[in-house]
Design a protein around this motif. Structure first.
Motif, PDB file in Angstrom:
ATOM      1  N   SER A 123      -3.964   3.345  -7.593  1.00  0.00           N
ATOM      2  CA  SER A 123      -4.242   4.147  -6.399  1.00  0.00           C
ATOM      3  C   SER A 123      -4.033   5.610  -6.777  1.00  0.00           C
ATOM      4  O   SER A 123      -3.806   5.940  -7.946  1.00  0.00           O
ATOM      5  N   HIS A 124      -4.118   6.487  -5.794  1.00  0.00           N
ATOM      6  CA  HIS A 124      -3.740   7.893  -6.015  1.00  0.00           C
ATOM      7  C   HIS A 124      -2.282   7.934  -6.465  1.00  0.00           C
ATOM      8  O   HIS A 124      -1.459   7.120  -6.037  1.00  0.00           O
ATOM      9  N   TRP A 125      -1.947   8.890  -7.317  1.00  0.00           N
ATOM     10  CA  TRP A 125      -0.597   8.937  -7.871  1.00  0.00           C
ATOM     11  C   TRP A 125       0.475   9.086  -6.805  1.00  0.00           C
ATOM     12  O   TRP A 125       1.623   8.662  -7.014  1.00  0.00           O
ATOM     13  N   LEU A 126       0.118   9.663  -5.649  1.00  0.00           N
ATOM     14  CA  LEU A 126       1.098   9.813  -4.580  1.00  0.00           C
ATOM     15  C   LEU A 126       1.355   8.514  -3.823  1.00  0.00           C
ATOM     16  O   LEU A 126       2.274   8.445  -3.012  1.00  0.00           O
ATOM     17  N   ALA A 127       0.545   7.484  -4.079  1.00  0.00           N
ATOM     18  CA  ALA A 127       0.655   6.237  -3.313  1.00  0.00           C
ATOM     19  C   ALA A 127       0.756   4.997  -4.177  1.00  0.00           C
ATOM     20  O   ALA A 127       0.966   3.903  -3.651  1.00  0.00           O
ATOM     21  N   ARG A 128       0.597   5.140  -5.484  1.00  0.00           N
ATOM     22  CA  ARG A 128       0.494   3.956  -6.353  1.00  0.00           C
ATOM     23  C   ARG A 128       1.676   3.012  -6.197  1.00  0.00           C
ATOM     24  O   ARG A 128       1.515   1.783  -6.147  1.00  0.00           O
ATOM     25  N   ASP A 129       2.883   3.550  -6.128  1.00  0.00           N
ATOM     26  CA  ASP A 129       4.065   2.687  -6.057  1.00  0.00           C
ATOM     27  C   ASP A 129       4.108   1.861  -4.782  1.00  0.00           C
ATOM     28  O   ASP A 129       4.740   0.789  -4.745  1.00  0.00           O
ATOM     29  N   LEU A 130       3.418   2.308  -3.717  1.00  0.00           N
ATOM     30  CA  LEU A 130       3.429   1.581  -2.453  1.00  0.00           C
ATOM     31  C   LEU A 130       2.703   0.246  -2.543  1.00  0.00           C
ATOM     32  O   LEU A 130       2.902  -0.629  -1.701  1.00  0.00           O
ATOM     33  N   LEU A 131       1.878   0.077  -3.561  1.00  0.00           N
ATOM     34  CA  LEU A 131       1.152  -1.188  -3.725  1.00  0.00           C
ATOM     35  C   LEU A 131       2.097  -2.367  -3.910  1.00  0.00           C
ATOM     36  O   LEU A 131       1.753  -3.507  -3.562  1.00  0.00           O
ATOM     37  N   ALA A 132       3.289  -2.111  -4.426  1.00  0.00           N
ATOM     38  CA  ALA A 132       4.248  -3.198  -4.608  1.00  0.00           C
ATOM     39  C   ALA A 132       4.605  -3.868  -3.290  1.00  0.00           C
ATOM     40  O   ALA A 132       4.884  -5.072  -3.244  1.00  0.00           O
ATOM     41  N   GLY A 133       4.585  -3.101  -2.216  1.00  0.00           N
ATOM     42  CA  GLY A 133       4.889  -3.666  -0.904  1.00  0.00           C
ATOM     43  C   GLY A 133       3.885  -4.704  -0.443  1.00  0.00           C
ATOM     44  O   GLY A 133       4.167  -5.508   0.446  1.00  0.00           O
ATOM     45  N   PHE A 134       2.684  -4.701  -1.046  1.00  0.00           N
ATOM     46  CA  PHE A 134       1.647  -5.667  -0.705  1.00  0.00           C
ATOM     47  C   PHE A 134       1.561  -6.794  -1.733  1.00  0.00           C
ATOM     48  O   PHE A 134       0.588  -7.547  -1.758  1.00  0.00           O
ATOM     49  N   GLY A 135       2.576  -6.887  -2.589  1.00  0.00           N
ATOM     50  CA  GLY A 135       2.595  -7.956  -3.579  1.00  0.00           C
ATOM     51  C   GLY A 135       1.779  -7.669  -4.812  1.00  0.00           C
ATOM     52  O   GLY A 135       1.593  -8.554  -5.658  1.00  0.00           O
ATOM     53  N   ALA A 136       1.271  -6.438  -4.958  1.00  0.00           N
ATOM     54  CA  ALA A 136       0.488  -6.062  -6.130  1.00  0.00           C
ATOM     55  C   ALA A 136       1.413  -5.573  -7.244  1.00  0.00           C
ATOM     56  O   ALA A 136       2.611  -5.348  -7.041  1.00  0.00           O
ATOM     57  N   VAL A 137       0.839  -5.411  -8.423  1.00  0.00           N
ATOM     58  CA  VAL A 137       1.556  -4.851  -9.566  1.00  0.00           C
ATOM     59  C   VAL A 137       1.016  -3.438  -9.800  1.00  0.00           C
ATOM     60  O   VAL A 137      -0.078  -3.281 -10.352  1.00  0.00           O
ATOM     61  N   PRO A 138       1.718  -2.393  -9.332  1.00  0.00           N
ATOM     62  CA  PRO A 138       1.210  -1.030  -9.510  1.00  0.00           C
ATOM     63  C   PRO A 138       0.991  -0.712 -10.982  1.00  0.00           C
ATOM     64  O   PRO A 138       1.881  -0.925 -11.814  1.00  0.00           O
ATOM     65  N   THR A 139      -0.200  -0.214 -11.301  1.00  0.00           N
ATOM     66  CA  THR A 139      -0.593   0.009 -12.693  1.00  0.00           C
ATOM     67  C   THR A 139      -1.266   1.363 -12.805  1.00  0.00           C
ATOM     68  O   THR A 139      -2.212   1.650 -12.077  1.00  0.00           O
ATOM     69  N   GLN A 140      -0.779   2.189 -13.710  1.00  0.00           N
ATOM     70  CA  GLN A 140      -1.386   3.503 -13.903  1.00  0.00           C
ATOM     71  C   GLN A 140      -2.709   3.352 -14.639  1.00  0.00           C
ATOM     72  O   GLN A 140      -2.829   2.565 -15.581  1.00  0.00           O
TER      73      GLN A 140
END
Length: 230
Positions: A123-140
């Protein structure tokens, strides 16, 4: 003559216009039969964060099955996270689509629809870490693929993402032709396109400016798993 490829891009109030128009332009110049749809609840024009108006071409109700469904990002994503009609539409399209995709913070909407559990996504760098809340694996990454889920990083990454999709669907030469037609050969005057390379003061300013929007997204993401058990 091959069957037309069908692309569907969500449009919505307060969309980040380049999240949409970058990949839309790539899909539109593809030299093969295709249909490129702009999708929303109804056909009334919607305005981007910068005031550009977009007119949807299909409603959710009359949209055909898509080869590629894409959710752009923008401030308006916050409302989409709670829009059950949007989420239901994405879940329905995901069952048959060849690729389920997003640009920028559109990946948060895929997450809210339950489509990113256990998937690597960006996602955008300001939001990427929030993906973990949806069960995703945040990946740069500019473009991140996990099966038929393809997500792009912030805004301009949507162009790289679209070229990746075209190469997957039609081959490298078709994607290269799109790139050349649009003379996509970026050579920015500054090395400030990521938080790692931008001046610290610029990074801090953007973080402060986006704090309120991020707080709303974070609050939604933090309780999503409890509301949506696997």
């Amino acid at each position: 003559m091959p069957a037309p490829l069908s692309f569907g891009f969500l449009v919505f109030p307060d969309i980040q216009q380049l999240d949409l128009t970058g990949p839309y332009e790539i899909a539109s110049v593809l030299d093969r039969p295709k249909e490129v749809h702009l999708l929303w609840h109804d056909l009334r024009p919607v305005r981007s964060t910068t005031g550009l108006a977009f007119t949807p071409t299909r409603t959710f109700a009359d949209c055909p099955p898509l080869d590629v469904v894409c959710v752009p990002g923008g401030i308006g994503v916050n409302a989409l996270l709670r829009d059950e009609a949007v989420l239901a539409f994405l879940r329905a399209q995901a069952r048959s689509a060849r690729y389920v995709t997003s640009v920028c913070t559109g990946s948060l909407v895929l997450g809210a629809a339950g489509l990113l559990r256990g998937k690597r996504a960006t996602s955008h760098w300001l939001a990427r870490d929030l993906l973990a809340g949806f069960g995703a694996v945040p990946t740069q990454g500019r473009v991140v693929r996990d099966g038929k889920i393809i997500t792009a990083g912030g805004v301009t990454a949507g162009i790289d993402f679209a070229l990746t999709i075209i190469a997957e669907l039609c081959g490298d030469e078709a994607a290269q032709a799109c790139q050349l037609q649009l003379e996509y050969a970026p050579a920015p005057p500054f090395d400030a396109g990521t938080p790692e390379t931008a001046p610290k003061g610029v990074v801090a300013k953007l973080k402060a400016g986006g704090a309120a929007v991020r707080e709303q997204r974070s609050a939604f993401a933090s309780g999503w798993a409890a509301r949506n058990p696997a």
